[in-house]
Structure formats: C-alpha cells, structure tokens
Design a protein around this motif. Structure first.
Motif, PDB file in Angstrom:
ATOM      1  N   PRO A  62     -11.005  -3.231   2.105  1.00 26.24           N
ATOM      2  CA  PRO A  62     -12.338  -4.184   1.757  1.00 26.24           C
ATOM      3  C   PRO A  62     -13.599  -4.449   2.349  1.00 26.24           C
ATOM      4  N   LEU A  63     -14.451  -3.902   2.777  1.00 32.19           N
ATOM      5  CA  LEU A  63     -15.289  -4.242   3.751  1.00 32.19           C
ATOM      6  C   LEU A  63     -15.450  -6.511   3.776  1.00 32.19           C
ATOM      7  N   ILE A  64     -16.245  -6.517   2.864  1.00 31.04           N
ATOM      8  CA  ILE A  64     -16.177  -7.533   2.843  1.00 31.04           C
ATOM      9  C   ILE A  64     -16.373  -8.316   0.880  1.00 31.04           C
ATOM     10  N   GLY A  92      -9.337 -22.418   0.302  1.00 33.18           N
ATOM     11  CA  GLY A  92      -9.141 -22.193  -0.725  1.00 33.18           C
ATOM     12  C   GLY A  92      -9.660 -21.022  -0.921  1.00 33.18           C
ATOM     13  N   ASN A  93     -10.123 -19.248   0.036  1.00 38.05           N
ATOM     14  CA  ASN A  93     -10.354 -18.818  -0.585  1.00 38.05           C
ATOM     15  C   ASN A  93      -9.744 -17.467  -0.381  1.00 38.05           C
ATOM     16  N   THR A  94      -7.903 -18.154   1.192  1.00 37.03           N
ATOM     17  CA  THR A  94      -7.278 -17.470   1.032  1.00 37.03           C
ATOM     18  C   THR A  94      -6.272 -18.025   0.049  1.00 37.03           C
ATOM     19  N   ILE A  95      -5.800 -18.981   0.086  1.00 38.06           N
ATOM     20  CA  ILE A  95      -4.835 -19.637  -0.543  1.00 38.06           C
ATOM     21  C   ILE A  95      -4.882 -18.703  -2.430  1.00 38.06           C
ATOM     22  N   SER A  96      -6.119 -18.802  -2.934  1.00 37.11           N
ATOM     23  CA  SER A  96      -6.149 -18.106  -3.944  1.00 37.11           C
ATOM     24  C   SER A  96      -6.064 -16.733  -4.192  1.00 37.11           C
ATOM     25  N   ALA A  97      -6.449 -16.582  -2.857  1.00 30.20           N
ATOM     26  CA  ALA A  97      -6.122 -14.669  -3.114  1.00 30.20           C
ATOM     27  C   ALA A  97      -4.364 -14.689  -2.789  1.00 30.20           C
ATOM     28  N   LEU A  98      -4.015 -14.945  -2.224  1.00 26.62           N
ATOM     29  CA  LEU A  98      -2.020 -15.019  -2.280  1.00 26.62           C
ATOM     30  C   LEU A  98      -2.454 -15.700  -3.028  1.00 26.62           C
ATOM     31  N   ILE A  99      -2.518 -16.051  -4.300  1.00 22.41           N
ATOM     32  CA  ILE A  99      -2.319 -17.247  -5.500  1.00 22.41           C
ATOM     33  C   ILE A  99      -2.195 -15.514  -6.499  1.00 22.41           C
ATOM     34  N   GLY A 100      -3.172 -15.007  -6.068  1.00 26.50           N
ATOM     35  CA  GLY A 100      -3.529 -13.888  -7.234  1.00 26.50           C
ATOM     36  C   GLY A 100      -2.613 -12.686  -6.675  1.00 26.50           C
ATOM     37  N   THR A 141     -10.124 -11.605  -8.268  1.00 29.77           N
ATOM     38  CA  THR A 141     -10.435 -10.164  -7.657  1.00 29.77           C
ATOM     39  C   THR A 141      -9.426  -9.412  -6.567  1.00 29.77           C
ATOM     40  N   ALA A 142      -8.166 -10.466  -6.837  1.00 26.61           N
ATOM     41  CA  ALA A 142      -6.725 -10.257  -5.966  1.00 26.61           C
ATOM     42  C   ALA A 142      -5.923  -9.371  -6.890  1.00 26.61           C
ATOM     43  N   VAL A 143      -6.775  -9.711  -8.425  1.00 31.40           N
ATOM     44  CA  VAL A 143      -5.910  -9.022  -9.681  1.00 31.40           C
ATOM     45  C   VAL A 143      -6.103  -8.574 -10.513  1.00 31.40           C
ATOM     46  N   ILE A 144      -7.237  -7.752 -10.165  1.00 33.81           N
ATOM     47  CA  ILE A 144      -8.620  -6.185 -10.791  1.00 33.81           C
ATOM     48  C   ILE A 144      -9.020  -5.422  -9.512  1.00 33.81           C
ATOM     49  N   GLY A 145      -9.004  -6.354  -9.159  1.00 31.34           N
ATOM     50  CA  GLY A 145      -9.668  -5.791  -7.701  1.00 31.34           C
ATOM     51  C   GLY A 145      -9.614  -3.963  -7.138  1.00 31.34           C
ATOM     52  N   GLY A 146      -8.718  -3.604  -7.721  1.00 30.00           N
ATOM     53  CA  GLY A 146      -8.454  -1.734  -8.398  1.00 30.00           C
ATOM     54  C   GLY A 146      -7.935  -1.142  -7.004  1.00 30.00           C
ATOM     55  N   ALA A 147      -7.853   0.464  -6.959  1.00 35.28           N
ATOM     56  CA  ALA A 147      -6.797   0.570  -5.331  1.00 35.28           C
ATOM     57  C   ALA A 147      -6.962  -0.442  -4.449  1.00 35.28           C
ATOM     58  N   PHE A 156      -4.036  -8.741   1.974  1.00 33.66           N
ATOM     59  CA  PHE A 156      -5.508  -8.994   1.368  1.00 33.66           C
ATOM     60  C   PHE A 156      -5.987 -10.329   2.192  1.00 33.66           C
ATOM     61  N   PRO A 157      -5.283 -11.561   1.297  1.00 32.23           N
ATOM     62  CA  PRO A 157      -5.441 -12.925   1.254  1.00 32.23           C
ATOM     63  C   PRO A 157      -6.101 -13.050   3.139  1.00 32.23           C
ATOM     64  N   PHE A 158      -5.524 -11.852   3.799  1.00 39.20           N
ATOM     65  CA  PHE A 158      -5.605 -12.289   5.255  1.00 39.20           C
ATOM     66  C   PHE A 158      -7.147 -11.529   5.563  1.00 39.20           C
ATOM     67  N   ILE A 159      -6.868 -10.329   5.568  1.00 38.97           N
ATOM     68  CA  ILE A 159      -7.656  -8.780   5.139  1.00 38.97           C
ATOM     69  C   ILE A 159      -8.156  -8.675   4.326  1.00 38.97           C
ATOM     70  N   PRO A 160      -9.119  -8.223   4.285  1.00 41.32           N
ATOM     71  CA  PRO A 160     -10.271  -9.620   4.939  1.00 41.32           C
ATOM     72  C   PRO A 160     -10.476 -10.390   4.350  1.00 41.32           C
ATOM     73  N   VAL A 161      -9.787 -11.200   3.191  1.00 38.56           N
ATOM     74  CA  VAL A 161     -10.198 -12.808   2.481  1.00 38.56           C
ATOM     75  C   VAL A 161     -10.575 -14.101   3.885  1.00 38.56           C
ATOM     76  N   ALA A 162      -9.596 -13.494   4.798  1.00 30.62           N
ATOM     77  CA  ALA A 162      -9.547 -15.422   5.809  1.00 30.62           C
ATOM     78  C   ALA A 162     -10.447 -14.719   6.444  1.00 30.62           C
ATOM     79  N   ILE A 163     -10.426 -13.263   7.000  1.00 24.98           N
ATOM     80  CA  ILE A 163     -11.104 -12.850   8.227  1.00 24.98           C
ATOM     81  C   ILE A 163     -12.766 -13.102   8.014  1.00 24.98           C
ATOM     82  N   ASN A 164     -12.715 -12.908   7.265  1.00 20.03           N
ATOM     83  CA  ASN A 164     -14.817 -12.863   6.074  1.00 20.03           C
ATOM     84  C   ASN A 164     -15.037 -14.562   6.256  1.00 20.03           C
TER      85      ASN A 164
END
Length: 382
Positions: A62-64, A92-100, A141-147, A156-164
C-alpha cells in the motif's frame, strides 16, 4: 433524508440561528480552516509522492493508508489538540496497526477480530499516551485491508503506516512554522513560586486553583479534547480579559515613568550596580548602539560579577504605550519580573512601569471605584 430541527434555546425559547462557516470549535475561524485545508492538501499530496518515490510501483505494498487522511484533519485543522501531537500521530497509528495485525494472527473470526482490534488499540494508545482517533482506523485496516495488507504482515505497521505518519508529521511541523502557528503545541505553564519557599505563587493565592479545575472536570463527567494545563491557562486569560474590560481605561502611557535610567550594552557591572543603588531601582534597560532595547539588568544578575566582566543581560518584559496597564498584572506578579519596559513602534524605550507603579494605580482605582459606589448609594437613598 429528514434533518431534525435544532433544539430550542432554553433561555430565550427561540431556535438558534444557523450561520454558514460558524465554527464548532473555539478559535476555528474561516481563515484558520482555509489554512488547515491548504496544509492537508500539501501534507497528503507530498506524503503520497514521497512514499511513491520510496516504495516504487509495487502493487503488493500500500502506498498510503486511509487513516492518514484522518490524521491530516487533526494535524492541520486542530493542531493544538492533544490528539494531534507528533507522538499521538506516529505512536497511535503505528501501535494500533501493530495491534490489528497481531489480532488477525490470533483470532480467526473476522467479526470478533475487528472489534477486538479497535478496542485493544484504544487501550494500548491510552496506556502509551498516544491516543489518536485515526489509530482505530489503522487497527481496522490491518484486519480488513485485503490481500496487500495480509502479505505485508508485521511489516504493515512500519511500512507504510509509520512511514506515512513520520512524513506527515514532518511536513506538518514545517507548514505550521511557515504559517506562524505553534506546532507541536506547548501547553500553558502554570504559575510557580520562584523563591523556593513553600508558599504558593501570588497568582494562585486567590481565585481558582488546580484542585478547583480537577473538581470541575470531575463534576462535568466528560472527557475534554483539551489538556488540563490549557484549561488552566485559558481560565487565567479569561480572568485577565475580564479585569481589563472592567478596569482597562488606563493605558501604560498614563502610568509609566518617562525619565528612564538606561545603560549601553558595554557598561561595566560596577557602573550598572552603582546606578541601581543610586536611583534605588531594581531594573536597568540596556540599549544597543542604535538606542534600541537589548535587554535588562538588575542586582540579581550582577551578584558575584567580577570587575571588568561582561554585563549580564536578561530578556526584558515589554509592552506598548497604548496597552492596558492592568494587562501587566500577570507579568509583574510572577515573582521574577520587577518592571516592564515600554517601547514605541521603533523599539526604543519611552518609559518603564515597576511593580510599585502598578500597585499605586490599582490602589487609586479601587479607592475611586469604592467612593463612586458610596456616592451612588447615597444618591439612591436620598
């Protein structure tokens, strides 16, 4: 869609008038909103461009992510919110994505997984002081984000979420600085006792205190999107503005001393000390070669200075001749400032107001108002 009518005004019984662009948040003027729109436009576009350059055209990555759009709303529209600070956005974004992502590996049922991901994200953000509403979307998004998200796994929590998030926050800092707005937000600083004694500072000896603020928040039984320190600073500013409205007829020009004793920047500490003692004053404005204010010096700064050493210059408290004199009250009662230097539009010293000057003015004002009330009362009784 049927839009329900607005509630009645309890006091007047009339319906409140709807105003286009009427702000729902304090200070959210149309100008501020337009600045926020421009910031969001630049922030999201540049974040996408940078990520596209870094990640390339890999369709599996994912780009963004969508929650970054919600982060941009907070970052550029309400930059003073505790939920919009750098750690809140990045953490908040990174930790939440990691949880997901973690939940997807543990819970097979997707309906249960989406609920757990958001709930645990709120808990994790609260414990790490990084509460950020878009974090809930990042976890979802981490749960239902698709393939593409599933293939990324724990990347995913680090690239792209943390980078974004990092790019967006960096752009936000630059944008707000160029727009002359404060970001990251610095909460208001409560008055402190500068004399290292057990007494509360003068500003806290009357009026409300921190316990009153805590009691009011507890009584409201609401979670407010503003820090406790900002509430304290806002209430003290409200008190000052009310005082200026009630007793703001006198300006600094009315009460300032005009024959100001000043010294040039190359004055020796011995000579500055001599002038302070000779004129029985506590503050000397220091001027540069253009006769403009450079700072101030007092006996406290001169203590222990050896003969021939450089003059210790401190930052000066300043005001304009047209400013309300009562507005100097917070600075002259902070326990550290003994005088406020009055400058004209060219930055040159035209006067100075000491604690004594302001105290004498307040005493006369109170005495005059008290006499007026007595006379009015007598007149009404005749």
């Amino acid at each position: 869609m049927i839009v329900p009518p607005p509630p009645h005004d309890r006091k007047s019984g009339r319906l409140p008038r709807f105003k286009l662009f009427s702000p729902i948040l304090a200070g959210a003027t149309l100008k501020e909103r337009l600045i926020g729109c421009i910031g969001a436009l630049i922030g999201i576009c540049v974040t996408g461009l940078v990520c596209g350059f870094v990640f390339g055209d890999d369709p599996q990555l994912p780009l963004i992510v969508a929650p970054i759009g919600a982060s941009a709303v907070l970052l550029f529209a309400v930059p003073a919110s505790p939920l919009a600070q750098p750690w809140s956005i990045i953490g908040g974004n990174t930790i939440s994505a990691l949880i997901g992502v973690s939940v997807t590996y543990i819970v097979a049922d997707q309906m249960l997984a989406i609920g757990l991901a958001v709930a645990l994200a709120i808990l994790a953000m609260s414990l790490t002081r990084s509460l950020h509403p878009p974090g809930g979307a990042a976890a979802l998004t981490a749960v239902i984000g698709g393939a593409a998200v599933a293939r990324s796994g724990f990347w995913f929590p680090f690239i792209p979420v943390a980078i974004n998030s990092l790019i967006l926050v960096g752009l936000g800092m630059v944008f707000h600085r160029l727009a002359r707005r404060q970001y990251p937000h610095r909460p208001g600083v409560a008055p402190v006792n500068t004399h290292a004694t057990a007494d509360p500072p003068p500003a806290l000896r009357v009026g409300f205190n921190s316990e009153d603020i805590d009691s009011a928040i507890a009584r409201l039984n609401e979670t407010l999107d503003v820090s406790r320190e900002d509430i304290d600073a806002l209430l003290r500013e409200v008190e000052l503005q009310a005082l200026i409205r009630q007793r703001g007829e006198l300006t600094c020009a009315d009460i300032m001393s005009r024959d100001v004793v000043t010294v040039p920047g190359d004055t020796t500490p011995d000579h500055a000390r001599y002038l302070l003692l000779k004129h029985d004053i506590r503050t000397l404005p220091v001027l540069d070669e253009n006769e403009k204010l450079q700072g101030t010096v007092g006996l406290r700064e001169l203590a222990g200075k050896e003969p021939g050493s450089k003059l210790p210059i401190s930052a000066a408290a300043t005001a304009r001749p047209s400013d309300p004199a009562i507005g100097l009250l917070p600075r002259l009662t902070d326990g550290a400032t003994h005088a406020v230097v009055i400058l004209d539009d060219d930055g040159k010293v035209v006067g100075i107001i000491s604690q004594t000057d302001l105290l004498a003015t307040l005493a006369k004002s109170l005495s005059h108002n008290g006499l007026s009330e007595i006379m009015q009362g007598n007149g009404q009784g005749i």
